[in-house]
Design a protein around this motif. Structure first.
Motif, PDB file in Angstrom:
ATOM      1  N   GLN A  91     -18.902 -27.319 -21.382  1.00 42.65           N
ATOM      2  CA  GLN A  91     -19.430 -28.424 -20.579  1.00 42.65           C
ATOM      3  C   GLN A  91     -20.450 -27.937 -19.558  1.00 42.65           C
ATOM      4  N   ASN A  92     -20.260 -26.721 -19.038  1.00 38.61           N
ATOM      5  CA  ASN A  92     -21.236 -26.149 -18.107  1.00 38.61           C
ATOM      6  C   ASN A  92     -22.564 -25.880 -18.803  1.00 38.61           C
ATOM      7  N   ASN A 122     -23.712 -28.098 -20.909  1.00 40.55           N
ATOM      8  CA  ASN A 122     -24.030 -29.459 -21.352  1.00 40.55           C
ATOM      9  C   ASN A 122     -23.693 -29.691 -22.818  1.00 40.55           C
ATOM     10  N   ARG A 123     -22.585 -29.128 -23.268  1.00 41.46           N
ATOM     11  CA  ARG A 123     -22.099 -29.320 -24.637  1.00 41.46           C
ATOM     12  C   ARG A 123     -20.642 -29.754 -24.560  1.00 41.46           C
TER      13      ARG A 123
END
Length: 145
Positions: free
Chosen positions: A54-55, A57-58
């Motif tokens: 998530q860091n 952007n996935r």
């Protein structure tokens, strides 16, 4: 109750990084936990991997791969699938910490372990925010103490 097996996959490589089993919405637990602020030092490697993605952007791909299983079938299938992909410590891609099966479900702490855990908590000074969270997670009966 019907159990299922689920996988967490990297969204780019599609390589699985976690295999689990569950009922209801258990398959979303790690993803939801990774979207909350980190509390404490004990987080599963799956939560840490979800947060890492998530860091960048996935979002990990979460999918149920087998459904309608009994607990026993789910244990065996989880062991089988972990055996196929293998854990990182065994040269594979999975962050699973066990080989699957029952894992720690049904684990009962020994009286000695409970005593040690309680002893570590005695005398600790807590903020009002920490006390409120503890009351919320333990329920209304704990508010007296």
């Amino acid at each position: 109750m019907k159990h299922y097996i689920y996988l967490y996959r990297d969204p780019i490589t599609l390589i699985p990084f976690y295999v689990g089993q569950g009922i209801d919405d258990r398959f979303l637990f790690h993803l939801k936990a990774s979207q909350k602020p980190r509390i404490g030092s004990q987080e599963s490697l799956c939560i840490i991997e979800c947060r890492r993605l998530q860091n960048q952007n996935r979002l990990p791909i979460v999918e149920k791969v087998l459904e309608g299983l009994t607990q026993e079938e789910a244990n065996l299938e989880e062991i089988h699938i972990i055996g196929i992909y293998k854990r990182k410590i065994d040269g594979g891609s999975l962050v699973n910490q066990t080989l699957g099966g029952n894992g720690c479900s049904g684990y009962k702490q020994t009286p000695v372990h409970i005593s040690k855990r309680i002893a570590k908590q005695i005398g600790q000074i807590r903020t009002e925010d920490q006390r409120a969270r503890m009351r919320w997670t333990r329920g209304p009966m704990s508010e007296a103490g």
